[in-house]
Design a protein around this motif. Sequence first.
Motif, PDB file in Angstrom:
ATOM      1  N   ILE A 292       3.773   5.925  -5.382  1.00  0.00           N
ATOM      2  CA  ILE A 292       3.788   6.008  -6.849  1.00  0.00           C
ATOM      3  C   ILE A 292       2.820   7.097  -7.315  1.00  0.00           C
ATOM      4  O   ILE A 292       3.152   7.940  -8.150  1.00  0.00           O
ATOM      5  CB  ILE A 292       3.410   4.641  -7.475  1.00  0.00           C
ATOM      6  CG1 ILE A 292       4.569   3.661  -7.335  1.00  0.00           C
ATOM      7  CG2 ILE A 292       3.009   4.798  -8.936  1.00  0.00           C
ATOM      8  CD1 ILE A 292       4.267   2.256  -7.835  1.00  0.00           C
ATOM      9  N   VAL A 293       1.621   7.118  -6.698  1.00  0.00           N
ATOM     10  CA  VAL A 293       0.636   8.140  -7.066  1.00  0.00           C
ATOM     11  C   VAL A 293       1.128   9.528  -6.644  1.00  0.00           C
ATOM     12  O   VAL A 293       1.132  10.472  -7.434  1.00  0.00           O
ATOM     13  CB  VAL A 293      -0.726   7.850  -6.392  1.00  0.00           C
ATOM     14  CG1 VAL A 293      -1.692   8.998  -6.650  1.00  0.00           C
ATOM     15  CG2 VAL A 293      -1.302   6.556  -6.919  1.00  0.00           C
TER      16      VAL A 293
ATOM     17  N   SER B 129       3.934  10.686  -8.760  1.00  0.00           N
ATOM     18  CA  SER B 129       3.711  10.196 -10.121  1.00  0.00           C
ATOM     19  C   SER B 129       4.975   9.577 -10.718  1.00  0.00           C
ATOM     20  O   SER B 129       5.548  10.049 -11.684  1.00  0.00           O
ATOM     21  CB  SER B 129       3.052  11.222 -11.040  1.00  0.00           C
ATOM     22  OG  SER B 129       3.715  12.401 -11.103  1.00  0.00           O
ATOM     23  N   ALA B 130       5.377   8.502 -10.076  1.00  0.00           N
ATOM     24  CA  ALA B 130       6.581   7.787 -10.481  1.00  0.00           C
ATOM     25  C   ALA B 130       6.222   6.694 -11.479  1.00  0.00           C
ATOM     26  O   ALA B 130       5.291   5.941 -11.269  1.00  0.00           O
ATOM     27  CB  ALA B 130       7.255   7.163  -9.267  1.00  0.00           C
ATOM     28  N   GLU B 131       6.977   6.657 -12.587  1.00  0.00           N
ATOM     29  CA  GLU B 131       6.687   5.667 -13.625  1.00  0.00           C
ATOM     30  C   GLU B 131       7.294   4.318 -13.302  1.00  0.00           C
ATOM     31  O   GLU B 131       6.838   3.286 -13.777  1.00  0.00           O
ATOM     32  CB  GLU B 131       7.290   6.121 -14.957  1.00  0.00           C
ATOM     33  CG  GLU B 131       6.523   7.207 -15.648  1.00  0.00           C
ATOM     34  CD  GLU B 131       7.318   7.721 -16.825  1.00  0.00           C
ATOM     35  OE1 GLU B 131       7.287   7.077 -17.881  1.00  0.00           O
ATOM     36  OE2 GLU B 131       7.975   8.766 -16.667  1.00  0.00           O
TER      37      GLU B 131
ATOM     38  N   LEU C 272      -1.410  -1.905 -13.211  1.00  0.00           N
ATOM     39  CA  LEU C 272      -2.769  -1.417 -13.436  1.00  0.00           C
ATOM     40  C   LEU C 272      -2.844   0.093 -13.244  1.00  0.00           C
ATOM     41  O   LEU C 272      -3.670   0.777 -13.835  1.00  0.00           O
ATOM     42  CB  LEU C 272      -3.748  -2.106 -12.475  1.00  0.00           C
ATOM     43  CG  LEU C 272      -4.113  -3.547 -12.828  1.00  0.00           C
ATOM     44  CD1 LEU C 272      -4.931  -4.175 -11.721  1.00  0.00           C
ATOM     45  CD2 LEU C 272      -4.875  -3.597 -14.151  1.00  0.00           C
ATOM     46  N   MET C 273      -1.986   0.606 -12.357  1.00  0.00           N
ATOM     47  CA  MET C 273      -1.992   2.043 -12.120  1.00  0.00           C
ATOM     48  C   MET C 273      -1.187   2.807 -13.161  1.00  0.00           C
ATOM     49  O   MET C 273      -1.244   4.032 -13.230  1.00  0.00           O
ATOM     50  CB  MET C 273      -1.415   2.327 -10.730  1.00  0.00           C
ATOM     51  CG  MET C 273      -2.336   1.889  -9.613  1.00  0.00           C
ATOM     52  SD  MET C 273      -1.463   1.825  -8.056  1.00  0.00           S
ATOM     53  CE  MET C 273      -0.672   3.417  -8.067  1.00  0.00           C
ATOM     54  N   GLY C 274      -0.399   2.079 -13.942  1.00  0.00           N
ATOM     55  CA  GLY C 274       0.373   2.731 -14.983  1.00  0.00           C
ATOM     56  C   GLY C 274       1.839   2.900 -14.648  1.00  0.00           C
ATOM     57  O   GLY C 274       2.520   3.745 -15.216  1.00  0.00           O
ATOM     58  N   ALA C 275       2.334   2.112 -13.698  1.00  0.00           N
ATOM     59  CA  ALA C 275       3.760   2.184 -13.353  1.00  0.00           C
ATOM     60  C   ALA C 275       4.397   0.818 -13.543  1.00  0.00           C
ATOM     61  O   ALA C 275       3.732  -0.205 -13.464  1.00  0.00           O
ATOM     62  CB  ALA C 275       3.927   2.642 -11.913  1.00  0.00           C
TER      63      ALA C 275
ATOM     64  N   LEU D 240       2.484   1.762  -3.507  1.00  0.00           N
ATOM     65  CA  LEU D 240       1.523   2.198  -4.528  1.00  0.00           C
ATOM     66  C   LEU D 240       1.078   3.631  -4.279  1.00  0.00           C
ATOM     67  O   LEU D 240       0.909   4.421  -5.210  1.00  0.00           O
ATOM     68  CB  LEU D 240       0.319   1.247  -4.560  1.00  0.00           C
ATOM     69  CG  LEU D 240       0.646  -0.198  -4.936  1.00  0.00           C
ATOM     70  CD1 LEU D 240      -0.598  -1.059  -4.952  1.00  0.00           C
ATOM     71  CD2 LEU D 240       1.359  -0.277  -6.277  1.00  0.00           C
ATOM     72  N   GLN D 241       0.886   3.986  -2.998  1.00  0.00           N
ATOM     73  CA  GLN D 241       0.474   5.354  -2.698  1.00  0.00           C
ATOM     74  C   GLN D 241       1.589   6.335  -3.069  1.00  0.00           C
ATOM     75  O   GLN D 241       1.327   7.404  -3.608  1.00  0.00           O
ATOM     76  CB  GLN D 241       0.113   5.495  -1.204  1.00  0.00           C
ATOM     77  CG  GLN D 241      -0.560   6.805  -0.846  1.00  0.00           C
ATOM     78  CD  GLN D 241      -1.797   7.083  -1.696  1.00  0.00           C
ATOM     79  OE1 GLN D 241      -2.696   6.268  -1.812  1.00  0.00           O
ATOM     80  NE2 GLN D 241      -1.827   8.252  -2.339  1.00  0.00           N
TER      81      GLN D 241
ATOM     82  N   GLU E  17       0.830  -1.203   0.000  1.00  0.00           N
ATOM     83  CA  GLU E  17       0.000   0.000   0.000  1.00  0.00           C
ATOM     84  C   GLU E  17       0.866   1.256   0.000  1.00  0.00           C
ATOM     85  O   GLU E  17       0.582   2.223  -0.700  1.00  0.00           O
ATOM     86  CB  GLU E  17      -0.907   0.004   1.234  1.00  0.00           C
ATOM     87  CG  GLU E  17      -1.973  -1.055   1.162  1.00  0.00           C
ATOM     88  CD  GLU E  17      -2.877  -1.022   2.379  1.00  0.00           C
ATOM     89  OE1 GLU E  17      -3.352  -2.095   2.776  1.00  0.00           O
ATOM     90  OE2 GLU E  17      -3.107   0.082   2.936  1.00  0.00           O
TER      91      GLU E  17
END
Lengths: 134, 305, 143
Positions: free
Chosen positions: B208-209, B212-214, B243-246, B205-206, B202
């Motif tokens: 990453i958002v 906005s890390a690729e 799924l989130m794009g990373a 992933l948080q 968690e």
Amino acid sequence: MEAAAVFEIRSSDDVVRVRQEVRARAVAAGFGLVDQTKIVTAASELARNTLDHGGGGAVRVESVSQGGRRGVRLTFEDQGPGIPDVEQALKDGFTTGRGLGLGLGGSKRLSNEFAIDSAPGRGTRVTIARWNSR
Amino acid sequence: MAQNGSGSVAQAVAAHQDEIFSEWLALQMESGALRSGRIKEAELRTQCRAFLEVLREGLAEGGTDADAPVFGRAKEMLTEVSRSRGMQGFTPTETAAFVFSLKRPMFNALNRAIEAAASEGGGAVRAASAATARYTWDVTLLLDQLGLHTMEVFLKTREEVIARQGREISELSTPVVKLWDGVLALPLIGTLDSERTQVVMENLLQTIVDQSAEIAIIDITGVPTVDTLTAQHLLKTVAAARLMGADCIVSGIRPQIAQTMVHLGVELDVTSKATLADAFRVALTRIGRAVVKAPRVEAPAAGRR
Amino acid sequence: MDRIPVLKLGDALLVTVQVDMHDRLAAALEEDLTGRIAATGAKGVLIDISSLEIVDSFIGRMLDTIAAVSRMLDADTVVVGMRPAVAITLVELGLELRGVRTALNVERGMALIGRRSDAGRGGDDGGGDRDGPAAEDIDDDGG
């Protein structure tokens, strides 16, 4: 909030209402965001199953607690055709209607407790519970 | 009978409350209750006086059974004392001493009451001595029960402290660090159980958002063993990030771990690099950056001329 | 009946899903998108789901269908802005959305689509996004 409430599942809008109710219960039980999302998603899957495969039915939504932990229990019931082979239905990819066939197996994985009672001509009852993991 | 008996214990305590208090306090001080410096004398005095008061009230209401509702307040108070001692790091003995050191002053008070009755002479003597054994039993039982209650609360408090520390450790031990704009690293150290992995997942992933890390590099150099469950958790993290794009890159898989995993039938279907440095190089390439050797700068002053 | 608005953004179509989806809305969206792709010759479809609190297999199926139809019409589908809790849940549910591409936000999603159209059509397109972020590093993704 009452300890338990019953909601009809007769239309797509009802599915949305069930999701909102389950979300509210999960928040009240102190669930973190991920746990909330898991139980709401499981509820959505099963509500849709009730609607699409069971021809509509109802869900009983309960706030429960056990040994200091709080949780949400959902019991979906329909009077539909029932499931001839429950084992088979729990496998991913199995579907008799629309959807990806992840409904039953998926909602089982998203819950801490899962029970299903179904037979041809007798309808289906699915009970799931998820406990606060924090 | 019990009414009568407890009535007499109650009378004895009521008549000698002050003596009980000072004896009790003295005993606790002797046994070193204040030595640790965790509690001040004034606080101990307040606790003792207050507890004796609710105990007397309970006895006066006619109880010697600690589970009876009349001792509800006494138990509440013990819960409080025990909880605060548990949090402050008192030892179990120090905590239990609060109740158990009350025994002697209580017996002394009973003796005094019986002696007083004996001095009146006649039938009172016989009645009093007959009752002595029963009073002793009642008081012992009551204080033992209260002592057990104290220990139960103490243990529960310690367990809560341990659980909290466990959570804190698992949060502390999973920092997500930024290596470059859009590149994160998660250096994992220690064994991964499913609860900890959930926190890690968690958290990553948080972040990453938030940033906005690729690309996220999950470095498992510090993970001693990877079992099937852990491998699955890793895969789930990678899948969720996708799924989130990373993208995720796993680095630092030890040879033994790689072997075990293959034997277990688990294959990480992800980009995997031997070291964090290798993974970082791949990450930089993906975001269109490269590390080049810069010409050596002679001296700081050189540029000014 | 409600409809989800479809916006044209350069070479792409942008759909922002903000409400709880139900059957009719999903069916309408599929139809609208198919029509718009054909009408505009769009090379990509961006579906922004950052407002969605859950994605169940019904919505997952919708996304997959849109992606499959778009592909036949020569357009890429990029799902953008999925929340972490939603992603974790989807993985647990067993839904991997293999057919769709994903991006963290609309900007990144646009870059993905731009990259694709640049790579696919070489230099013959005079489109305005040649100098956008898509221009960097196309070939290094093999890793």
